[in-house]
Scaffold this motif. Structure first.
Motif, PDB file in Angstrom:
ATOM      1  N   ASN A  92       0.801  -1.222   0.000  1.00  0.00           N
ATOM      2  CA  ASN A  92       0.000   0.000   0.000  1.00  0.00           C
ATOM      3  C   ASN A  92       0.837   1.277   0.000  1.00  0.00           C
ATOM      4  O   ASN A  92       0.454   2.267  -0.634  1.00  0.00           O
ATOM      5  CB  ASN A  92      -0.935   0.013   1.204  1.00  0.00           C
ATOM      6  CG  ASN A  92      -2.104  -0.934   1.027  1.00  0.00           C
ATOM      7  OD1 ASN A  92      -2.470  -1.291  -0.084  1.00  0.00           O
ATOM      8  ND2 ASN A  92      -2.690  -1.352   2.130  1.00  0.00           N
ATOM      9  N   THR A  93       1.951   1.289   0.705  1.00  0.00           N
ATOM     10  CA  THR A  93       2.723   2.528   0.853  1.00  0.00           C
ATOM     11  C   THR A  93       4.011   2.546   0.033  1.00  0.00           C
ATOM     12  O   THR A  93       4.568   3.611  -0.200  1.00  0.00           O
ATOM     13  CB  THR A  93       3.114   2.747   2.312  1.00  0.00           C
ATOM     14  OG1 THR A  93       3.997   1.686   2.724  1.00  0.00           O
ATOM     15  CG2 THR A  93       1.872   2.738   3.210  1.00  0.00           C
ATOM     16  N   GLY A  94       4.469   1.367  -0.392  1.00  0.00           N
ATOM     17  CA  GLY A  94       5.738   1.303  -1.111  1.00  0.00           C
ATOM     18  C   GLY A  94       6.955   1.338  -0.207  1.00  0.00           C
ATOM     19  O   GLY A  94       8.093   1.364  -0.706  1.00  0.00           O
ATOM     20  N   THR A  95       6.758   1.332   1.088  1.00  0.00           N
ATOM     21  CA  THR A  95       7.889   1.294   2.019  1.00  0.00           C
ATOM     22  C   THR A  95       8.692   0.021   1.777  1.00  0.00           C
ATOM     23  O   THR A  95       8.119  -1.054   1.613  1.00  0.00           O
ATOM     24  CB  THR A  95       7.391   1.315   3.467  1.00  0.00           C
ATOM     25  OG1 THR A  95       6.623   2.501   3.675  1.00  0.00           O
ATOM     26  CG2 THR A  95       8.552   1.275   4.445  1.00  0.00           C
ATOM     27  N   THR A  96      10.010   0.167   1.756  1.00  0.00           N
ATOM     28  CA  THR A  96      10.863  -0.969   1.439  1.00  0.00           C
ATOM     29  C   THR A  96      11.788  -1.351   2.590  1.00  0.00           C
ATOM     30  O   THR A  96      12.107  -0.523   3.450  1.00  0.00           O
ATOM     31  CB  THR A  96      11.711  -0.682   0.195  1.00  0.00           C
ATOM     32  OG1 THR A  96      12.463   0.520   0.404  1.00  0.00           O
ATOM     33  CG2 THR A  96      10.834  -0.519  -1.037  1.00  0.00           C
ATOM     34  N   PHE A  97      12.205  -2.600   2.587  1.00  0.00           N
ATOM     35  CA  PHE A  97      13.131  -3.152   3.574  1.00  0.00           C
ATOM     36  C   PHE A  97      14.195  -3.937   2.806  1.00  0.00           C
ATOM     37  O   PHE A  97      13.864  -4.632   1.844  1.00  0.00           O
ATOM     38  CB  PHE A  97      12.404  -4.107   4.537  1.00  0.00           C
ATOM     39  CG  PHE A  97      11.196  -3.515   5.185  1.00  0.00           C
ATOM     40  CD1 PHE A  97       9.969  -3.495   4.539  1.00  0.00           C
ATOM     41  CD2 PHE A  97      11.277  -2.971   6.458  1.00  0.00           C
ATOM     42  CE1 PHE A  97       8.841  -2.948   5.147  1.00  0.00           C
ATOM     43  CE2 PHE A  97      10.161  -2.430   7.077  1.00  0.00           C
ATOM     44  CZ  PHE A  97       8.951  -2.422   6.412  1.00  0.00           C
ATOM     45  N   TYR A  98      15.451  -3.821   3.232  1.00  0.00           N
ATOM     46  CA  TYR A  98      16.542  -4.512   2.540  1.00  0.00           C
ATOM     47  C   TYR A  98      17.505  -5.166   3.515  1.00  0.00           C
ATOM     48  O   TYR A  98      17.762  -4.646   4.594  1.00  0.00           O
ATOM     49  CB  TYR A  98      17.337  -3.536   1.672  1.00  0.00           C
ATOM     50  CG  TYR A  98      16.568  -2.978   0.510  1.00  0.00           C
ATOM     51  CD1 TYR A  98      15.988  -1.722   0.577  1.00  0.00           C
ATOM     52  CD2 TYR A  98      16.418  -3.715  -0.663  1.00  0.00           C
ATOM     53  CE1 TYR A  98      15.267  -1.204  -0.484  1.00  0.00           C
ATOM     54  CE2 TYR A  98      15.700  -3.205  -1.733  1.00  0.00           C
ATOM     55  CZ  TYR A  98      15.131  -1.953  -1.641  1.00  0.00           C
ATOM     56  OH  TYR A  98      14.419  -1.446  -2.693  1.00  0.00           O
ATOM     57  N   ALA A  99      18.075  -6.276   3.071  1.00  0.00           N
ATOM     58  CA  ALA A  99      19.203  -6.856   3.793  1.00  0.00           C
ATOM     59  C   ALA A  99      20.425  -5.983   3.545  1.00  0.00           C
ATOM     60  O   ALA A  99      20.569  -5.394   2.467  1.00  0.00           O
ATOM     61  CB  ALA A  99      19.465  -8.277   3.300  1.00  0.00           C
ATOM     62  N   ASP A 100      21.300  -5.904   4.525  1.00  0.00           N
ATOM     63  CA  ASP A 100      22.492  -5.066   4.376  1.00  0.00           C
ATOM     64  C   ASP A 100      23.338  -5.471   3.168  1.00  0.00           C
ATOM     65  O   ASP A 100      23.961  -4.625   2.528  1.00  0.00           O
ATOM     66  CB  ASP A 100      23.356  -5.155   5.647  1.00  0.00           C
ATOM     67  CG  ASP A 100      22.727  -4.435   6.820  1.00  0.00           C
ATOM     68  OD1 ASP A 100      23.120  -4.705   7.962  1.00  0.00           O
ATOM     69  OD2 ASP A 100      21.823  -3.594   6.595  1.00  0.00           O
ATOM     70  N   SER A 101      23.332  -6.750   2.860  1.00  0.00           N
ATOM     71  CA  SER A 101      24.177  -7.259   1.779  1.00  0.00           C
ATOM     72  C   SER A 101      23.759  -6.767   0.396  1.00  0.00           C
ATOM     73  O   SER A 101      24.551  -6.845  -0.551  1.00  0.00           O
ATOM     74  CB  SER A 101      24.185  -8.784   1.798  1.00  0.00           C
ATOM     75  OG  SER A 101      22.867  -9.290   1.654  1.00  0.00           O
ATOM     76  N   VAL A 102      22.530  -6.264   0.270  1.00  0.00           N
ATOM     77  CA  VAL A 102      22.055  -5.833  -1.053  1.00  0.00           C
ATOM     78  C   VAL A 102      21.683  -4.354  -1.108  1.00  0.00           C
ATOM     79  O   VAL A 102      21.341  -3.844  -2.179  1.00  0.00           O
ATOM     80  CB  VAL A 102      20.850  -6.676  -1.524  1.00  0.00           C
ATOM     81  CG1 VAL A 102      21.201  -8.159  -1.497  1.00  0.00           C
ATOM     82  CG2 VAL A 102      19.610  -6.386  -0.688  1.00  0.00           C
ATOM     83  N   LYS A 103      21.763  -3.662   0.009  1.00  0.00           N
ATOM     84  CA  LYS A 103      21.416  -2.236   0.031  1.00  0.00           C
ATOM     85  C   LYS A 103      22.274  -1.471  -0.951  1.00  0.00           C
ATOM     86  O   LYS A 103      23.487  -1.630  -1.014  1.00  0.00           O
ATOM     87  CB  LYS A 103      21.618  -1.666   1.437  1.00  0.00           C
ATOM     88  CG  LYS A 103      20.442  -1.873   2.358  1.00  0.00           C
ATOM     89  CD  LYS A 103      20.713  -1.255   3.720  1.00  0.00           C
ATOM     90  CE  LYS A 103      19.601  -1.558   4.691  1.00  0.00           C
ATOM     91  NZ  LYS A 103      19.880  -1.056   6.051  1.00  0.00           N
ATOM     92  N   GLY A 104      21.624  -0.627  -1.729  1.00  0.00           N
ATOM     93  CA  GLY A 104      22.343   0.159  -2.713  1.00  0.00           C
ATOM     94  C   GLY A 104      22.553  -0.538  -4.040  1.00  0.00           C
ATOM     95  O   GLY A 104      22.938   0.094  -5.023  1.00  0.00           O
ATOM     96  N   ARG A 105      22.313  -1.852  -4.084  1.00  0.00           N
ATOM     97  CA  ARG A 105      22.483  -2.603  -5.337  1.00  0.00           C
ATOM     98  C   ARG A 105      21.159  -3.142  -5.866  1.00  0.00           C
ATOM     99  O   ARG A 105      20.967  -3.225  -7.079  1.00  0.00           O
ATOM    100  CB  ARG A 105      23.443  -3.772  -5.135  1.00  0.00           C
ATOM    101  CG  ARG A 105      24.838  -3.379  -4.695  1.00  0.00           C
ATOM    102  CD  ARG A 105      25.787  -4.561  -4.762  1.00  0.00           C
ATOM    103  NE  ARG A 105      25.390  -5.645  -3.880  1.00  0.00           N
ATOM    104  CZ  ARG A 105      25.174  -6.899  -4.291  1.00  0.00           C
ATOM    105  NH1 ARG A 105      25.303  -7.202  -5.577  1.00  0.00           N
ATOM    106  NH2 ARG A 105      24.851  -7.829  -3.421  1.00  0.00           N
ATOM    107  N   PHE A 106      20.270  -3.529  -4.972  1.00  0.00           N
ATOM    108  CA  PHE A 106      18.992  -4.113  -5.355  1.00  0.00           C
ATOM    109  C   PHE A 106      17.862  -3.124  -5.035  1.00  0.00           C
ATOM    110  O   PHE A 106      17.968  -2.335  -4.088  1.00  0.00           O
ATOM    111  CB  PHE A 106      18.729  -5.395  -4.594  1.00  0.00           C
ATOM    112  CG  PHE A 106      19.617  -6.558  -4.977  1.00  0.00           C
ATOM    113  CD1 PHE A 106      20.734  -6.407  -5.777  1.00  0.00           C
ATOM    114  CD2 PHE A 106      19.318  -7.834  -4.514  1.00  0.00           C
ATOM    115  CE1 PHE A 106      21.540  -7.478  -6.113  1.00  0.00           C
ATOM    116  CE2 PHE A 106      20.118  -8.927  -4.849  1.00  0.00           C
ATOM    117  CZ  PHE A 106      21.233  -8.734  -5.641  1.00  0.00           C
ATOM    118  N   ALA A 107      16.788  -3.229  -5.793  1.00  0.00           N
ATOM    119  CA  ALA A 107      15.609  -2.399  -5.533  1.00  0.00           C
ATOM    120  C   ALA A 107      14.351  -3.223  -5.744  1.00  0.00           C
ATOM    121  O   ALA A 107      14.191  -3.853  -6.795  1.00  0.00           O
ATOM    122  CB  ALA A 107      15.599  -1.193  -6.449  1.00  0.00           C
ATOM    123  N   ILE A 108      13.477  -3.208  -4.755  1.00  0.00           N
ATOM    124  CA  ILE A 108      12.202  -3.908  -4.862  1.00  0.00           C
ATOM    125  C   ILE A 108      11.116  -2.896  -5.208  1.00  0.00           C
ATOM    126  O   ILE A 108      11.145  -1.749  -4.737  1.00  0.00           O
ATOM    127  CB  ILE A 108      11.875  -4.666  -3.557  1.00  0.00           C
ATOM    128  CG1 ILE A 108      10.638  -5.536  -3.731  1.00  0.00           C
ATOM    129  CG2 ILE A 108      11.735  -3.703  -2.381  1.00  0.00           C
ATOM    130  CD1 ILE A 108      10.364  -6.466  -2.553  1.00  0.00           C
TER     131      ILE A 108
END
Length: 125
Positions: free
Chosen positions: A54-70
């Protein structure tokens, strides 16, 4: 029930990009929060990313932050995982997941209730 079908996996060279898709369907699917996990050979399945539908808020593992986007496309009931600057250690089977209930945060398998079959991503060096 919710059905999840992943696509977009394949073989890619290190440093390149790949986009995974997860199409959701079923009577129980209604803007459920969704996530991506991965499992490398001999390792446990690990959290990669999640998104509040609903809001588009995202969560990432540290290992992929800055490289992956959901992201997600509400019109298509589809979630995406855009993977960039891929490394050989990103090689794994990637799974899409959907949560039946709202949770304050997402980082564990137990946060999700429905799973796709997985798609293989292989990154060559």
């Amino acid at each position: 029930q919710v059905q999840l079908v992943e696509s977009g996996g394949g073989l890619v060279q290190a440093g390149n990009s790949l986009r995974l898709s997860c199409a959701a369907s079923g009577r129980s699917f209604s803007r459920n929060d969704m996530g991506w996990f991965r499992q490398a050979p001999g390792k446990e399945r690990e959290f990669v990313a999640a998104i509040r539908w609903n809001t588009g808020t995202t969560f990432y593992a540290d290992s992929v932050k800055g490289r992956f986007a959901i992201s997600r496309d509400s019109a298509k009931n589809t979630a995406y995982l855009q993977m960039g600057s891929l490394k050989p250690e990103d090689t794994a089977v990637y799974y899409c997941a959907a949560a039946l209930y709202y949770r304050s945060g997402y980082s564990n398998e137990a946060d999700f209730d429905y799973w796709g079959q997985g798609t293989q991503v292989t990154v060559s060096s």
